[in-house]
Enzyme design. Sequence first.
Site, PDB file in Angstrom:
ATOM      1  N   SER A 138       0.862  -1.175   0.000  1.00  0.00           N
ATOM      2  CA  SER A 138       0.000   0.000   0.000  1.00  0.00           C
ATOM      3  C   SER A 138       0.899   1.226   0.000  1.00  0.00           C
ATOM      4  CB  SER A 138      -0.887  -0.016   1.249  1.00  0.00           C
ATOM      5  OG  SER A 138      -1.574   1.218   1.379  1.00  0.00           O
ATOM      6  N   LYS A 164      -1.319  -1.046  -4.211  1.00  0.00           N
ATOM      7  CA  LYS A 164      -2.464  -0.185  -3.863  1.00  0.00           C
ATOM      8  C   LYS A 164      -1.955   1.242  -3.779  1.00  0.00           C
ATOM      9  CE  LYS A 164      -4.682   0.304   0.569  1.00  0.00           C
ATOM     10  NZ  LYS A 164      -5.367  -0.402   1.680  1.00  0.00           N
ATOM     11  N   LYS A 166      -2.877   5.192  -2.772  1.00  0.00           N
ATOM     12  CA  LYS A 166      -3.819   6.073  -2.089  1.00  0.00           C
ATOM     13  C   LYS A 166      -4.215   7.182  -3.059  1.00  0.00           C
ATOM     14  CE  LYS A 166      -3.716   4.269   2.103  1.00  0.00           C
ATOM     15  NZ  LYS A 166      -4.915   3.771   2.795  1.00  0.00           N
ATOM     16  N   ASP A 191      -7.179   3.332  -2.978  1.00  0.00           N
ATOM     17  CA  ASP A 191      -7.845   3.476  -1.675  1.00  0.00           C
ATOM     18  C   ASP A 191      -8.052   4.962  -1.393  1.00  0.00           C
ATOM     19  OD1 ASP A 191      -8.764   3.362   0.935  1.00  0.00           O
ATOM     20  OD2 ASP A 191      -7.013   2.328   1.756  1.00  0.00           O
ATOM     21  N   GLU A 216     -11.125   1.093  -2.921  1.00  0.00           N
ATOM     22  CA  GLU A 216     -11.371   0.892  -1.488  1.00  0.00           C
ATOM     23  C   GLU A 216     -11.937   2.158  -0.855  1.00  0.00           C
ATOM     24  OE1 GLU A 216      -8.065  -1.082   0.359  1.00  0.00           O
ATOM     25  OE2 GLU A 216      -8.473  -0.214   2.326  1.00  0.00           O
ATOM     26  N   ASP A 241     -13.391  -0.898   3.778  1.00  0.00           N
ATOM     27  CA  ASP A 241     -12.418  -0.996   4.870  1.00  0.00           C
ATOM     28  C   ASP A 241     -13.088  -0.395   6.114  1.00  0.00           C
ATOM     29  OD1 ASP A 241     -10.328  -0.493   6.675  1.00  0.00           O
ATOM     30  OD2 ASP A 241      -8.992   0.452   5.235  1.00  0.00           O
ATOM     31  N   LYS A 265      -9.243  -6.211   8.759  1.00  0.00           N
ATOM     32  CA  LYS A 265      -8.085  -5.971   9.619  1.00  0.00           C
ATOM     33  C   LYS A 265      -8.498  -6.404  11.023  1.00  0.00           C
ATOM     34  CE  LYS A 265      -6.967  -1.718   7.101  1.00  0.00           C
ATOM     35  NZ  LYS A 265      -6.771  -0.254   7.173  1.00  0.00           N
ATOM     36  N   GLY A 293      -3.926  -3.738   6.602  1.00  0.00           N
ATOM     37  CA  GLY A 293      -2.922  -3.492   7.637  1.00  0.00           C
ATOM     38  C   GLY A 293      -3.057  -2.102   8.213  1.00  0.00           C
TER      39      GLY A 293
HETATM   40  O1  OSB Z   1      -6.710   2.537   4.705  1.00  0.00           O
HETATM   41  O2  OSB Z   1      -5.816   0.627   4.549  1.00  0.00           O
HETATM   42  C1  OSB Z   1      -5.807   1.771   5.005  1.00  0.00           C
HETATM   43  C2  OSB Z   1      -2.570   2.375   6.946  1.00  0.00           C
HETATM   44  C3  OSB Z   1      -3.066   3.025   8.051  1.00  0.00           C
HETATM   45  C4  OSB Z   1      -4.409   3.305   8.139  1.00  0.00           C
HETATM   46  C5  OSB Z   1      -5.272   2.918   7.110  1.00  0.00           C
HETATM   47  C6  OSB Z   1      -4.785   2.232   6.002  1.00  0.00           C
HETATM   48  C7  OSB Z   1      -3.404   1.995   5.903  1.00  0.00           C
HETATM   49  C8  OSB Z   1      -2.788   1.378   4.736  1.00  0.00           C
HETATM   50  C9  OSB Z   1      -1.439   0.715   4.886  1.00  0.00           C
HETATM   51  O3  OSB Z   1      -3.277   1.416   3.623  1.00  0.00           O
HETATM   52  C10 OSB Z   1      -1.578  -0.735   5.248  1.00  0.00           C
HETATM   53  C11 OSB Z   1      -0.260  -1.356   5.619  1.00  0.00           C
HETATM   54  O4  OSB Z   1       0.619  -1.425   4.766  1.00  0.00           O
HETATM   55  O5  OSB Z   1      -0.109  -1.787   6.794  1.00  0.00           O
HETATM   56 MG    MG Z   2      -8.067   1.427   3.530  1.00  0.00          MG
END
Ligand code: OSB
Ligand code: MG
Length: 374
Positions: A138, A164, A166, A191, A216, A241, A265, A293
Amino acid sequence: MPLAIDRVELSIVRMDLVDAFHASSHTTRTLHHVLVRIDTADGATGHGECATLDDPYYMGETTETAWHVLARFLVPSVLGRTFDDPGALAAALDPVKGNTFAKVGLEMAAWDAFGRASGRPVADLLGGARAHIESGVSLGIERDRARLFARIERHVAEGYRRVKLKIAPGDDVATVAAVRERFPDLPLMVDANSAYTLADADHLRELDAFGLMMIEQPLAWDDIVDHAALQAKLATPICLDESIRSARHAAHALDLGSCRVINVKPARVGGLLEAKRVHDVCAARGAPVWCGGMHEFGVGRAANVALASLPGFGVPGDVSGFDKYFVEDIVDPPTVCRGGTIDVPRAPGLGFELRDDLVRARTERREIFDRRRN
Ligand code: OSB
Ligand code: MG
């Protein structure tokens, strides 16, 4: 072997990310997670982790709220009691509403202790069915295109199976178009972390042109009604999520057509058992599910790997090797990704030893709850 909870230790431990991480909702440079250690009357030890952010911009909880709820309500509700298994301990946390990130620390520690005491890996206890999991990354918002491309290239070369990105209003369609042009065959998804509203439906529909695996959480963090309206207008599957905080939410969202995929998660749903239930809801409906995560340290990361070994986790998730996040990790062995996969630990419990010296050096607050001293 039952879990007789004699002692609970809470620590706030600090770790710095190797790179600042920007999402539409929040920016993270430094993490403070509550680590939970439990010791049982039979001499078993278990570790858990509350993967909170310092701020309430992704979900409502913070590190300080997790500490408060654990110290004031959750720890007292289990200390000095005996539980037949981790599920019984999880049930004892039910009277506390919400506060899933706080609950998971204690529940995870129960799974770890139970596994260590019975000589079985947590993956086996949960019903894990694979020896390794497929791994993705991500990536935070990166406005410098060349740097974004370089980062993607590096992770693809490392073997990661999916990327992924953002996105946020003003940094979405053009970025995705450029990445897709540069990496035509890359399994790619985005996402939005709740950055849009239903009024953006026509704009979001432009993303249908890029063969994304899914989008997402485009809409509000607590919504499943507008998402259903949006999904009806998009060809790209929506993955939820933030909106999914329980197995019940997962069932409702899939049945309403609010999403076609779920990112689960353990932290967000309050435990490994509830995460397994989300998996089961998805499996029963034939919906893809994958493990997300929260930039977990080694404790929570090992739990994510154990969860992702369940049979329904068919697409690569966000559980990456520790080195994507940290220079060094607090567990031995750390979670490593080789050729795009992560081995599921075979050792009892979560399968690591905590690096006590490193944890101690990074601990900013600590409190011990001992049954015998009460
Ligand atoms: O939206 O999935 C999310 C990290 C912190 C809070 C929200 C998110 C995320 C990530 C990273 O997308 C996930 C990871 O690599 O642990
Ligand atoms: Mg997310």
